[in-house]
Design a protein around this motif. Structure first.
Motif, mmCIF file in Angstrom:
data_model
loop_
_atom_site.group_PDB
_atom_site.id
_atom_site.type_symbol
_atom_site.label_atom_id
_atom_site.label_comp_id
_atom_site.label_asym_id
_atom_site.label_seq_id
_atom_site.Cartn_x
_atom_site.Cartn_y
_atom_site.Cartn_z
ATOM 1 N N ARG A 128 3.331 -13.869 -15.549
ATOM 2 C CA ARG A 128 3.346 -14.601 -14.280
ATOM 3 C C ARG A 128 2.345 -13.970 -13.330
ATOM 4 O O ARG A 128 2.099 -12.769 -13.396
ATOM 5 N N SER A 129 1.838 -14.763 -12.428
ATOM 6 C CA SER A 129 0.844 -14.273 -11.476
ATOM 7 C C SER A 129 1.484 -13.855 -10.155
ATOM 8 O O SER A 129 0.795 -13.725 -9.141
ATOM 9 N N TYR A 130 2.787 -13.634 -10.168
ATOM 10 C CA TYR A 130 3.491 -13.280 -8.944
ATOM 11 C C TYR A 130 4.764 -12.504 -9.263
ATOM 12 O O TYR A 130 5.234 -12.506 -10.394
ATOM 13 N N VAL A 131 5.312 -11.882 -8.224
ATOM 14 C CA VAL A 131 6.634 -11.245 -8.278
ATOM 15 C C VAL A 131 7.370 -11.713 -7.034
ATOM 16 O O VAL A 131 6.820 -11.672 -5.927
ATOM 17 N N ARG A 132 8.604 -12.163 -7.216
ATOM 18 C CA ARG A 132 9.410 -12.652 -6.097
ATOM 19 C C ARG A 132 10.590 -11.734 -5.842
ATOM 20 O O ARG A 132 11.236 -11.264 -6.775
ATOM 21 N N ILE A 133 10.880 -11.560 -4.543
ATOM 22 C CA ILE A 133 12.037 -10.764 -4.138
ATOM 23 C C ILE A 133 12.343 -11.069 -2.678
ATOM 24 O O ILE A 133 11.434 -11.348 -1.887
ATOM 25 N N LYS A 134 13.624 -11.043 -2.325
ATOM 26 C CA LYS A 134 13.991 -11.189 -0.913
ATOM 27 C C LYS A 134 13.666 -9.886 -0.206
ATOM 28 O O LYS A 134 13.846 -8.798 -0.775
ATOM 29 N N LEU A 135 13.207 -9.988 1.029
ATOM 30 C CA LEU A 135 12.859 -8.787 1.786
ATOM 31 C C LEU A 135 14.064 -7.869 1.932
ATOM 32 O O LEU A 135 13.953 -6.659 1.741
ATOM 33 N N ARG A 136 15.231 -8.417 2.219
ATOM 34 C CA ARG A 136 16.437 -7.596 2.362
ATOM 35 C C ARG A 136 16.722 -6.833 1.064
ATOM 36 O O ARG A 136 17.046 -5.649 1.078
ATOM 37 N N THR A 137 16.585 -7.508 -0.073
ATOM 38 C CA THR A 137 16.811 -6.882 -1.373
ATOM 39 C C THR A 137 15.821 -5.753 -1.604
ATOM 40 O O THR A 137 16.194 -4.666 -2.058
ATOM 41 N N LEU A 138 14.567 -5.997 -1.291
ATOM 42 C CA LEU A 138 13.533 -4.977 -1.463
ATOM 43 C C LEU A 138 13.844 -3.744 -0.623
ATOM 44 O O LEU A 138 13.828 -2.622 -1.131
ATOM 45 N N LEU A 139 14.158 -3.950 0.629
ATOM 46 C CA LEU A 139 14.457 -2.813 1.506
ATOM 47 C C LEU A 139 15.716 -2.080 1.048
ATOM 48 O O LEU A 139 15.734 -0.849 0.982
ATOM 49 N N LYS A 140 16.756 -2.836 0.716
ATOM 50 C CA LYS A 140 18.023 -2.230 0.297
ATOM 51 C C LYS A 140 17.857 -1.442 -1.000
ATOM 52 O O LYS A 140 18.413 -0.349 -1.161
ATOM 53 N N GLN A 141 17.072 -1.980 -1.928
ATOM 54 C CA GLN A 141 16.852 -1.334 -3.223
ATOM 55 C C GLN A 141 16.280 0.071 -3.051
ATOM 56 O O GLN A 141 16.530 0.949 -3.863
ATOM 57 N N TYR A 142 15.532 0.296 -1.991
ATOM 58 C CA TYR A 142 14.909 1.601 -1.766
ATOM 59 C C TYR A 142 15.517 2.352 -0.589
ATOM 60 O O TYR A 142 14.937 3.294 -0.079
ATOM 61 N N GLY A 143 16.706 1.909 -0.153
ATOM 62 C CA GLY A 143 17.470 2.665 0.828
ATOM 63 C C GLY A 143 17.117 2.415 2.286
ATOM 64 O O GLY A 143 17.500 3.206 3.148
ATOM 65 N N TYR A 144 16.429 1.337 2.579
ATOM 66 C CA TYR A 144 16.060 1.026 3.966
ATOM 67 C C TYR A 144 16.949 -0.086 4.498
ATOM 68 O O TYR A 144 17.326 -1.003 3.773
ATOM 69 N N LYS A 145 17.267 -0.008 5.776
ATOM 70 C CA LYS A 145 18.091 -1.040 6.406
ATOM 71 C C LYS A 145 17.298 -1.848 7.426
ATOM 72 O O LYS A 145 17.623 -2.991 7.704
ATOM 73 N N ARG A 146 16.275 -1.250 7.992
ATOM 74 C CA ARG A 146 15.464 -1.980 8.975
ATOM 75 C C ARG A 146 14.005 -1.604 8.816
ATOM 76 O O ARG A 146 13.657 -0.646 8.139
ATOM 77 N N ARG A 147 13.182 -2.378 9.482
ATOM 78 C CA ARG A 147 11.729 -2.204 9.383
ATOM 79 C C ARG A 147 11.223 -1.365 10.550
ATOM 80 O O ARG A 147 11.019 -1.876 11.642
ATOM 81 N N SER A 148 11.032 -0.097 10.308
ATOM 82 C CA SER A 148 10.453 0.768 11.340
ATOM 83 C C SER A 148 8.936 0.601 11.309
ATOM 84 O O SER A 148 8.366 0.115 10.330
ATOM 85 N N SER A 149 8.282 1.038 12.360
ATOM 86 C CA SER A 149 6.820 0.917 12.400
ATOM 87 C C SER A 149 6.168 1.756 11.298
ATOM 88 O O SER A 149 5.183 1.332 10.688
ATOM 89 N N SER A 150 6.729 2.929 10.997
ATOM 90 C CA SER A 150 6.145 3.753 9.935
ATOM 91 C C SER A 150 6.362 3.115 8.567
ATOM 92 O O SER A 150 5.478 3.170 7.703
ATOM 93 N N LEU A 151 7.508 2.480 8.337
ATOM 94 C CA LEU A 151 7.755 1.779 7.080
ATOM 95 C C LEU A 151 6.789 0.602 6.937
ATOM 96 O O LEU A 151 6.198 0.403 5.873
ATOM 97 N N LEU A 152 6.612 -0.157 7.986
ATOM 98 C CA LEU A 152 5.690 -1.296 7.945
ATOM 99 C C LEU A 152 4.256 -0.842 7.690
ATOM 100 O O LEU A 152 3.521 -1.467 6.924
ATOM 101 N N GLN A 153 3.878 0.260 8.294
ATOM 102 C CA GLN A 153 2.543 0.811 8.068
ATOM 103 C C GLN A 153 2.382 1.229 6.598
ATOM 104 O O GLN A 153 1.347 0.971 5.981
ATOM 105 N N TYR A 154 3.401 1.835 6.027
ATOM 106 C CA TYR A 154 3.360 2.241 4.637
ATOM 107 C C TYR A 154 3.251 1.013 3.718
ATOM 108 O O TYR A 154 2.454 0.999 2.779
ATOM 109 N N ILE A 155 4.031 -0.023 3.996
ATOM 110 C CA ILE A 155 3.985 -1.250 3.192
ATOM 111 C C ILE A 155 2.603 -1.883 3.275
ATOM 112 O O ILE A 155 2.042 -2.293 2.253
#
Length: 183
Positions: free
Chosen positions: A115-142
């Protein structure tokens, strides 16, 4: 920045997750070596043998982790006779990390899933790696990961979106960016 480069452990985790057959595994390693060399940790860029051996070391560890962890104390005693030691964090450790998602996404799109894509819900992605909200440093890293791995994100219908403002329960589609070459 160094954590963005593929390590042998990263590739082993990605391959273990993909669970290919032996021939497909060999094909994947060959493609990664040939096409992703600029994104490999420096010590592997000129040494394919070391690259492959280190990946297989980690693959064996991942598949036999419980057995090997039980043998750690005996291994320490054997190494003490040779005046050597191994620190537990050299063999074990936290294998999670948001960067691994982006590494895996690139490898799966280019070489794995068909497939030419990967799908995931943003909440699932954040939760899978232990994040609950989008901090500015997390957004910068992404943003840095998406730029380094040449990825772009859109909503389900291909509508471009921003990780910063999209709703947590929206389904995201990651693709290779069409703005820059995929290598």
């Amino acid at each position: 920045m160094c954590e963005l480069f593929y390590s042998a452990l990263d590739i082993a985790l990605i391959i273990a997750d993909m669970n290919p057959g032996y021939q497909e595994e060999v094909r994947l390693l060959d493609l990664i070596w040939k096409n992703e060399k600029a994104r490999l940790v420096m010590k592997y860029r000129e040494n394919q043998r070391k690259f492959i051996l280190d990946i297989y070391y980690w693959l064996h560890y991942l598949f036999d982790k419980a057995v090997l962890d039980k043998e750690f104390d005996a291994m320490q005693i054997d190494l003490a006779h040779l005046n050597r030691t191994v620190q537990p964090e050299q063999l074990t450790g936290d294998f999670s990390g948001l960067g691994l998602f982006f590494k895996s996404t690139r490898i799966q799109i280019l070489y794995g899933s068909g497939r030419s894509y990967v799908r995931i819900k943003l909440r699932t992605l954040l939760k899978q790696y232990g994040y609950k909200r989008r901090s500015s440093s997390l957004l910068q890293y992404i943003r840095g990961c998406m730029l380094f791995y040449n990825l772009e994100v859109a909503l389900r219908n291909g509508i471009p979106c921003s990780i910063e403002t999209v709703g947590l329960d929206r389904m995201l589609t990651f693709r290779l960016s069409s703005r820059i070459s995929s290598s």
